[in-house]
Design a protein around this motif. Structure first.
Motif, PDB file in Angstrom:
ATOM      1  N   ASN A   1      29.045 -33.724  41.073  1.00 22.31           N
ATOM      2  CA  ASN A   1      27.947 -33.082  40.346  1.00 22.31           C
ATOM      3  C   ASN A   1      26.962 -32.806  41.429  1.00 22.31           C
ATOM      4  O   ASN A   1      26.459 -33.766  42.275  1.00 22.31           O
TER       5      ASN A   1
ATOM      6  N   SER B   1      23.061 -31.140  41.466  1.00 16.44           N
ATOM      7  CA  SER B   1      21.866 -30.562  40.470  1.00 16.44           C
ATOM      8  C   SER B   1      20.581 -30.790  41.288  1.00 16.44           C
ATOM      9  O   SER B   1      20.308 -31.204  42.246  1.00 16.44           O
TER      10      SER B   1
ATOM     11  N   SER C   1      22.673 -30.956  31.944  1.00 19.61           N
ATOM     12  CA  SER C   1      21.367 -31.082  32.045  1.00 19.61           C
ATOM     13  C   SER C   1      20.959 -31.997  30.936  1.00 19.61           C
ATOM     14  O   SER C   1      21.495 -32.494  30.140  1.00 19.61           O
TER      15      SER C   1
ATOM     16  N   ASP D   1      17.025 -33.260  35.003  1.00 19.77           N
ATOM     17  CA  ASP D   1      18.157 -32.924  35.896  1.00 19.77           C
ATOM     18  C   ASP D   1      18.953 -31.673  35.368  1.00 19.77           C
ATOM     19  O   ASP D   1      19.140 -31.488  34.121  1.00 19.77           O
TER      20      ASP D   1
ATOM     21  N   GLY E   1      22.266 -29.112  36.469  1.00 18.49           N
ATOM     22  CA  GLY E   1      23.080 -28.646  37.595  1.00 18.49           C
ATOM     23  C   GLY E   1      24.646 -28.407  37.222  1.00 18.49           C
ATOM     24  O   GLY E   1      25.094 -28.229  36.018  1.00 18.49           O
TER      25      GLY E   1
END
Length: 659
Positions: free
Chosen positions: A444, A446, A636, A652, A654
């Motif tokens: 991930n 982000s 998110s 967050d 991403g």
């Protein structure tokens, strides 16, 4: 008739000429006899094997379970049983082991726990050498194996399938699922796969040893791993009936020669010990090693040095063109019963529950008043519910033991008296089978908003599934995160800092209703900051260890679940005064699947410190994931955390990719 024959027959053959002939023939005869001694034959076979480089072939390495060494050249076998090797250094020297196996074919000496000669013990090895070196087995001191012949006749292998019982979070050894092989008999008829045999690999742990000690020993190689051969119906009873796990099976497209080699190797594996490691040298890895014997050039096990998860290994097989056939689905008793009860009206469900609990007779007037088709449906559900209770280890039957089985047969007899076909069709097969679910390795990237500043966040998780991942191909409501590492990049100085680590996080949401009363649970341990926003500031909260979890309850269906947990927690954090805290509290949340591929999760919780540091810890979080293209999704999360000292808001957003 020749002159010499005439002379011998009529006594006219000259002794001097006979002596001369014998003088010429004796060395030839003696030389031939000498050349036929076992020692000379063995030397010729070893020389031919060396010229053909048989010890370096994929098939020989697969039969001996050789794997390349990590740090230097050479190989080592993963077999831990010393008797499995006929050469002193056979565990690390394939050529020495091949020569020793050839020598073993010329010996009657019994080997291993089964006390069999090499010819009958290492059947797959022997057939490989006989085929490659064209050995005349009739001239060997042992050339028949009655025990092996009887064993093969009983199994009568005709086909093989890979079987995958889905994840079972309540069992540490099965939290990621399990794999085994089914060997179908040539005598099998359509739909009678329960009469087949199953090849299983598991840790040889003491019966009932399934606590934290089992987990620790399983992670550190504290148990031997062994192959076992069982009637397949026993495994189906264990997984689909007792543990209530759906079972998927995949037919394997193997030639008869490949299947025969695999089955011969299963015979060789009896009483052979490996070192069992829960994360990598586990059931899935070792079953891949059997398929490497069947098709040596695939090198299936070499893909899994660090960890081997059953669902990932199935995907590896699915990636091999033509190896696996279409998936077949066998629902568990619980899945079947949930499917059937949804097709009854509330009043019919009440009648079925009363019949299953022996509170209402199966031929009571209330049931006879129903139309024949609906009466049949109620009785079928009552029978399945009672049978489920009698088979389950976690549900107490209203009528236990033999009395319960007799009563179940009575329900079935009443149902049989109704001349109607079953109103229930087959349980629908899930739209996504395990091999089509998302990959377990997740990365991930982000943007992170925290402390009135933006930074760049990175996460990597080797395994395996959380509640915001797409549930297709996984057990819905079950989540296991292992070694999930979060990093943050400071925008001001470009330094990369550790944000948090989920060493192991497990959540099992099992919805309750009038029929089922399971207990859900959650457990989470790792390293975190409190509040988690303070990674780039001088706030006193710093990285610290935590352990948190507890039992809970969940309600709902496939598209919406609500849940609550009672929680206990332990924190060791230099930001606390003193540097530790013991707390208790609870949490509640909601998990929703509004459209396929979209997951939403909301949760709030509170922990009050009861010992150590004064204060509390509270949180509220909302997360969403939306699919983008294959193996990519947008995620998110918005979270607020509060302690006695400080609080923090974090957002967050991403992209994450699955590999």
């Amino acid at each position: 008739m020749s002159k010499s024959e005439y002379a011998i027959r009529h006594g006219r053959y000259r002794p001097k000429r006979l002596a001369m002939i014998l003088t010429l023939l004796i060395p030839l005869v003696a030389g031939t006899a000498f050349a036929s001694t076992p020692g000379s034959r063995l030397q010729r076979l070893e020389a031919r094997a060396a010229r053909a480089h048989l010890a370096a072939t994929d098939e020989w390495h697969a039969l001996l379970h050789y794997e390349p060494n990590w740090m230097h050249g050479g190989v080592h076998s993963e077999v831990a049983s010393a008797w499995f090797f006929l050469a002193k250094d056979g565990q690390t020297d394939p050529a020495a082991e091949l020569d020793a196996t050839l020598a073993g074919l010329f010996s009657k000496q019994p080997i291993g726990p089964r006390k069999l000669p090499a010819y009958c013990l290492f059947v797959a090895r022997r057939k490989f050498l006989v085929r490659k070196l064209d050995i005349d087995t009739s001239t060997l001191p042992v050339h028949d194996c009655p025990g092996y012949r009887h064993w093969r006749a009983v199994i009568a292998p005709d086909a093989a399938s890979l079987v995958f019982p889905t994840a079972f979070p309540n069992s540490p050894s099965s939290m990621f699922g399990h794999t085994l092989l089914r060997i179908d008999s040539a005598r099998r008829r359509h739909g009678t796969e329960l009469l087949s045999y199953a090849v299983n690999f598991a840790a040889a742990a003491p019966q009932g040893n399934r606590g934290l000690g089992f987990v620790w020993k399983g992670l550190t190689g504290g148990y031997p791993g062994v192959f076992g051969l069982f009637p397949y119906y026993k495994k189906v009873k264990q997984y689909a009936w007792i543990e209530n796990r759906d079972v998927w099976s995949y037919p394997l497209n193997l030639t008869q020669a490949q299947l025969s080699r695999l089955v011969d190797h299963v015979w060789e594996m009896d009483s052979v010990h490996f070192v069992y490691y829960f994360l990598n040298k586990n059931c899935s890895y070792q079953l891949l090693s059997l398929l490497d014997v069947a098709r040596p050039h695939l090198h299936l096990t070499r893909q899994y040095n660090w960890y081997a998860i059953p669902s990932d290994t199935i995907r590896s097989l699915a990636d091999v063109p033509g190896l696996m056939g279409p998936a077949e689905y066998r629902p568990s008793m619980e899945t079947t019963l949930r499917w059937e009860t949804r097709q009854l009206s509330p009043a019919e469900q009440t009648l079925a529950r009363k019949v299953s609990r022996h509170e209402l007779a199966p031929d009571a007037p209330a049931l006879n008043a129903l139309p024949a088709k609906r009466r049949a449906a109620v009785l079928e559900v009552a029978y399945d519910a009672l049978n489920y209770q009698l088979s389950s280890k976690e549900v107490k039957a209203a009528v236990p033991g033999q009395a319960g089985r007799d009563y179940a047969n009575h329900i079935l007899a009443v149902r049989a008296s109704i001349p109607r076909r079953s109103p229930f069709g087959r349980v629908p097969t899930p739209k996504t089978s395990p091999e089509d679910g998302h990959r377990s390795l997740r990365v991930n990237v982000s943007g992170v908003y925290a402390d009135d500043d933006f930074s760049l966040g990175f996460r990597i998780r080797p395994a395996y599934h959380d509640l915001l991942d797409n549930p297709g191909g996984y057990t819905r409501g079950a989540a296991i995160d292992f070694a999930d590492i979060g990093l943050r990049l400071d925008p001001s100085d470009g330094r990369l800092r550790l944000d948090n680590v989920h060493l192991l996080s497990i959540t099992s949401l099992s919805p309750r209703n009038a029929w089922f009363k399971p207990v859900s649970f959650t457990a989470d341990t790792g390293i975190r900051r409190r509040p988690s926003a303070h990674v780039f500031t001088n706030a006193p909260n710093d990285l610290g260890y935590y352990l948190q979890g507890g039992p809970g309850l969940a309600w709902g269906g496939r598209d919406l679940m609500v849940y609550t947990f009672g929680l206990g927690s332990f924190d060791a954090n230099p930001g606390l005064q003193p540097a530790w805290a013991l707390g208790a509290g609870g949490s509640a949340g909601m998990l929703a699947y509004p459209v396929p591929g979209v997951q939403l999760k909301a949760e709030a919780g509170w922990l009050q410190y009861a010992a150590g540091a004064d204060g509390h810890y509270g949180w509220a979080k909302f997360g969403a994931q939306v699919p983008l293209v294959d193996n990519f999704a947008f995620r998110s999360t918005v979270g607020y955390e509060n302690t006695r000292v400080d609080d923090g808001l974090r957002v967050d957003f991403g992209i994450q990719a699955y590999f």
